[in-house]
Design an enzyme around this catalytic site. Structure first.
Site, mmCIF file in Angstrom:
data_model
loop_
_atom_site.group_PDB
_atom_site.id
_atom_site.type_symbol
_atom_site.label_atom_id
_atom_site.label_comp_id
_atom_site.label_asym_id
_atom_site.label_seq_id
_atom_site.Cartn_x
_atom_site.Cartn_y
_atom_site.Cartn_z
ATOM 1 N N ASP A 92 -12.033 6.260 2.951
ATOM 2 C CA ASP A 92 -12.453 7.656 2.780
ATOM 3 C C ASP A 92 -11.257 8.596 2.904
ATOM 4 O OD1 ASP A 92 -11.902 7.265 5.431
ATOM 5 O OD2 ASP A 92 -13.882 7.865 6.171
ATOM 6 N N GLU A 93 -10.286 8.376 2.007
ATOM 7 C CA GLU A 93 -9.083 9.194 2.004
ATOM 8 C C GLU A 93 -8.619 9.399 0.579
ATOM 9 O OE1 GLU A 93 -5.745 9.766 5.192
ATOM 10 O OE2 GLU A 93 -6.929 8.035 5.747
ATOM 11 N N ASP A 108 4.125 10.039 2.092
ATOM 12 C CA ASP A 108 4.100 8.719 1.460
ATOM 13 C C ASP A 108 4.891 8.718 0.156
ATOM 14 O OD1 ASP A 108 1.932 9.184 3.292
ATOM 15 O OD2 ASP A 108 1.043 7.291 2.679
ATOM 16 N N GLU A 160 -0.596 -0.987 4.624
ATOM 17 C CA GLU A 160 -0.288 0.269 5.305
ATOM 18 C C GLU A 160 0.511 0.038 6.575
ATOM 19 O OE1 GLU A 160 -3.728 2.363 6.737
ATOM 20 O OE2 GLU A 160 -2.605 4.249 6.866
#
Ligand code: BGC
Length: 875
Positions: free
Chosen positions: A461-462, A469, A738
């Site tokens: 949910d991003e 980044d 990540e």
């Protein structure tokens, strides 16, 4: 028989120069020739309106000013070019290439916004609506253009055929400032007499839920709408126009719910047959509301659209612990499934998505609150039904298929890879399969996250345009794909939101989600305002990116300069720091070893320096002086505050040393040497496992190599124990994770919230692999001069990097055996390479355009002594 050919010219950074927004598009071309050493002496450009530059004595071929009169809206122009070489050679005219402008002025827009009426509207992420309008054409059509965009997501159809192949149109921009439209040639879809234009309209980023912590809906407005303008020119030259307004009719359709995070629900029984064709009875449909919109916000694209780029077949069927059927597509992607299914009417098939398996079942925890669940309810008319959701996208490798009618045939399901369809420009391979796989994973993480904007991740949910980044990944990205068009659009949003909020938001487009605010500047992330335009300029030679972003670049540095005042240290306020360094606890990703003030101050010095260089390039002498002075002061303050007299960096962390060394923040050769030695000690003491997060990771290999410890850089790069780049590869990763340990060695998913399996940031090391391992680096903007300085090591026996530079294809490859090394270099026309042979005294060789082969004696520190003759040989 030699050949010499200029390729058809290109316009700005457009892959397809159709519906462009530039009235004076800059032109570039490359030259294909087998004449060794070929360098351009002069060019001629001709336009289809008769404009001709005549012979212009110039070696330039990249982003040259438009030679003709400014184009108006809807104008088409062809361009061709002819080149002459320094050697007196003359090429033929290139083929023509065509460009067509879109609507360049707000007054060109007559379309209103056609919105589903209020009585149909429910909560966000509900059904997609169908909008339609019939119209009649008076005669044969000469040409027709559809200019179209939406508040929400749209898929537009004419006479039952989908227009174009864009996915998730119109993409995500900072809608309050800029809304992108596309131009489509729809001549072939129209016919004399009765016609119909229709669109399916979903909430998407405009109205649907976005963001973490429950996210937010209705971010840009509570009502979606279609904005379409269909312009028809008849064969006899007369025109007609059909626009979105209150005459359109609206009804719910087969998409009963659509959400970027939640997925899509489709009930095929609800598809009104023939709804976008003439003759359909829409008497029961409601009139659309005509809403006002601001045409001044409508902009033409600067980069390619999101498309279905590739399809993957499943490689395996897995039966989960509860007997569930899971398909493995062998690759983590952003995209969705396409199914071919036959069964009874009303029967529902459910598709769930995940990046990894845990205990044999879908590992959905990393998705956080994103459901990533699609359902298809069958029409059931006895024929095969093909379906792919259209208004959602998922990050996944595995899909669980529930409720399949009958036996699931593997050929019935495919994964459709969706991302911005950029031109691939860079590649890398080497003798170590794990390292080559790491590089492939970096490419796939770029593909998974270049979905209209540069996102952090494609699954949970991003999927936000996190500035930090892309700031760190920019150099690798610019090598792998031609992403300048896409990123320069995003940078315009960054600048617009920076103006609006008074600082660079942490992610762009900004959505107010908490706990973050939009008024607190954050180092590394906000530095994207300076570093990313600089990166694009260095890699493409496009000075306009710097010119356009200059106010944003200066506003960022000025803001921080004011904040730090006379201390020149940015050691207060909120920072994300060396995000996700491997010692940070799973629930405290910012809790790194390196002092966030040190990180922030180092970045201020770096950005100020890049800005001084930018000011010089743009001819702002006073700014140049001012930013140079600022850079010097910050550098001195950094040195005084964070570096001891002997060259020990405060906190004694790898990232601290890497920053101080790479950004040139330590005074005195001896102190620098000491800092370098200490960095090497730290890396060794850590057993060559990684010790850096988002900030230090892109710098560490360069810092080591420059400290004379290239071997340690290789040991770090080739490490397979956790944490390391290759650890993930040995765990079967197909994208970059990540965090270093997104999956723990026992196969469990890391309990931390920041656990995606598709984040490109730590893949920034690919840039080092291109520049230093293989040895292909830009030495002047746009690779006008190339630096070929491979540093073979790590026991690798060969490596190769290729890059399509603005001047043409460049290649560097080396292979070594028995103490000898052979280096192959391809230098594009009109450019030059500075070649340093490894292990040789530092005497660079100049190599002009064409192919070169060099041989030299070479051995790794860990290798056997040299055999065979020494010295350099050049073929
Ligand atoms: C994102 C990161 C981002 C970070 C900063 C995360 O949720 O996924 O990549 O840069 O937040 O706070």
């Amino acid at each position: 028989m030699t050949f010499l050919r200029a390729e058809p010219p290109t316009f700005e950074h457009h892959l397809l120069p159709f519906g462009i927004g530039e009235s004076a598009p800059r032109l570039s071309w490359t030259v294909t020739t087998d004449i060794p050493g070929w360098t351009q002496q002069a060019y001629e450009i001709e336009l289809s309106d008769g404009t001709c530059t005549g012979r212009v004595e110039s070696p330039e071929s990249v982003l040259l000013p438009w030679p003709g009169g400014e184009l108006g809206s809807r104008e088409r122009r062809a361009v061709r070019v002819r080149v002459h070489g320094r050697d007196g050679s003359a090429g033929d005219w290139s083929p023509w290439s065509w460009a067509e402008t879109g609507l360049l002025d707000a007054t060109d827009w007559q379309a209103g916004a056609a919105a589903p009426p209020l009585e149909l509207l429910g909560p966000p992420d509900g059904p997609a609506f169908l909008l339609r309008r019939d119209f009649t054409l008076r005669g044969p059509v000469g040409r027709a253009r559809l200019y179209v965009t939406a508040h929400g997501l749209h898929e537009t159809e004419i006479n039952g055929r989908v227009v174009g192949d864009e996915v998730l149109a119109p993409g995500w921009t900072s809608y309050g400032h800029r809304l992108r439209y596309r131009t489509h040639d729809v001549t072939h879809l129209l016919r004399e007499g009765a016609n119909t234009v229709g669109a399916t309209l979903a909430d998407g980023w405009y109205r649907g839920r976005i963001g973490f912590r429950g996210g937010k809906s209705d971010v840009y407005g509570e009502r979606t709408a279609l904005i379409a303008q269909l312009e028809i020119t008849y064969a006899d030259g007369t025109t007609d126009i059909v626009v979105t307004d209150g005459t359109w009719r609206c009804a719910p359709g087969p998409v009963t719910a659509a959400s970027l995070y939640e997925g899509e629900k489709y009930d095929a029984r609800l598809l009104p047959a023939g709804w976008s064709r003439p003759g359909f009875d829409d008497a029961t449909w409601l009139p659309a509301d005509a809403l006002p919109h601001d045409p001044a916000l409508l902009v033409a694209p600067t980069g390619p659209q999101v498309r279905r780029v590739e399809t993957l077949d499943p490689v395996e069927t897995i039966t989960g612990p509860d007997g569930e059927t899971i398909l493995d597509f062998g690759q983590n992607i952003s995209g969705r499934l396409r199914i071919r299914v036959q069964g009874p009417a009303g029967h529902t098939v459910t598709l769930r998505h995940a990046e990894v398996l845990e205990n044999g079942a879908l590992g959905v925890r990393p998705l956080r609150t994103a459901l990533a669940l699609d359902t298809y309810t069958l029409r059931g008319d006895g024929t095969a039904e093909v379906w792919e959701p259209r208004f959602t996208v998922h990050g996944f490798r595995y899909a669980q298929i529930d409720g399949w009618p009958g036996e699931l045939d593997l050929a019935a399901v495919q994964a459709v890879v969706c991302h911005t369809d950029m031109r691939r420009t860079g590649d890398f391979t080497c003798s170590d399969p794990l390292l080559t796989r790491l590089h492939d994973n970096v490419v796939w993480s770029m593909r998974g996250n270049f979905v209209d904007i540069p996102t952090d991740c494609p699954q949970r949910d991003e999927r936000l345009g996190w500035t930090g980044d892309i700031q760190v990944f920019g150099p690798a990205a610019a090598f792998l794909y031609d992403c300048t068009g896409m990123l320069s659009s995003w940078l315009q949003d960054l600048a617009a939101e920076q103006r609006q909020y008074g600082t660079v938001p942490l992610y762009v487009p900004w959505v107010d989600l908490g706990p973050f605010t939009n008024d607190e500047p954050t180092a590394v992330w906000g530095d994207a305002a300076v570093v990313l335009p600089w990166t694009l300029y260095r890699r493409t030679g496009d000075l306009d990116v710097l010119r356009r972003q200059y106010p944003s670049m200066t506003a960022w540095v000025d803001q921080i300069a004011e904040l730090v005042g006379e201390s020149f240290l940015w050691d207060e306020g909120f920072q994300l720091g060396d995000w996700l360094d491997p010692t940070a606890p799973p629930d405290r990703p910012f809790d790194a070893q390196t002092d966030p003030g040190l990180v922030a101050t180092a970045y201020l010095a770096y950005s100020a320096r890049l800005l001084a260089e930018t000011a010089a390039l743009l001819g702002h002498a006073e700014d140049e002086r001012r930013y140079q002075e600022l850079a010097g002061r910050v550098r001195a303050a950094f040195d005084a505050a964070y570096v001891s007299l002997e060259g020990k960096v405060a906190g004694d962390s790898q990232t601290g040393y890497a920053l101080a060394l790479r950004f040139g923040l330590i005074d005195g050769a001896e102190r620098r040497a000491h800092a370098g030695e200490r960095l090497v000690e730290l890396v060794r003491a850590n057993g060559h496992r990684i010790g850096t997060g988002f900030v230090g990771t892109p710098l560490i290999c360069d810092a080591l190599a420059e400290a004379g410890a290239c071997d340690d850089a290789y040991r770090l790069l080739l490490q397979t124990e956790c944490p390391s780049w290759l650890y993930a590869v040995t765990m079967g990763a197909t994208t970059v994770w990540e965090r270093w340990d997104s999956m723990l060695p026992d196969g469990a998913i890391n309990p931390g919230e920041m656990t995606s399996f598709n984040h490109y940031a730590l893949g920034a090391v690919a840039d080092w692999m291109h520049r230093t391992l293989a040895g292909l680096a830009p030495a002047a903007p746009g690779y006008r001069r190339m630096l070929v300085r491979p540093r073979p090591g790590g026991g690798l026996t060969h490596a190769r990097a290729t890059h399509v530079t603005p001047y043409g294809r460049a290649e560097v490859s080396w292979e070594r055996s028995s103490g000898r090394l052979t280096l192959h270099v391809l230098v594009p026309p009109s450019t030059i390479a500075t070649v340093h042979l490894p292990g040789e005294p530092d005497e660079p060789i100049e190599a002009g355009p064409g192919r070169h082969v060099f041989h030299c004696a070479f051995r790794n520190p860990s290798d056997d002594p040299v055999s065979g003759p020494g010295g350099i040989r050049r073929d």
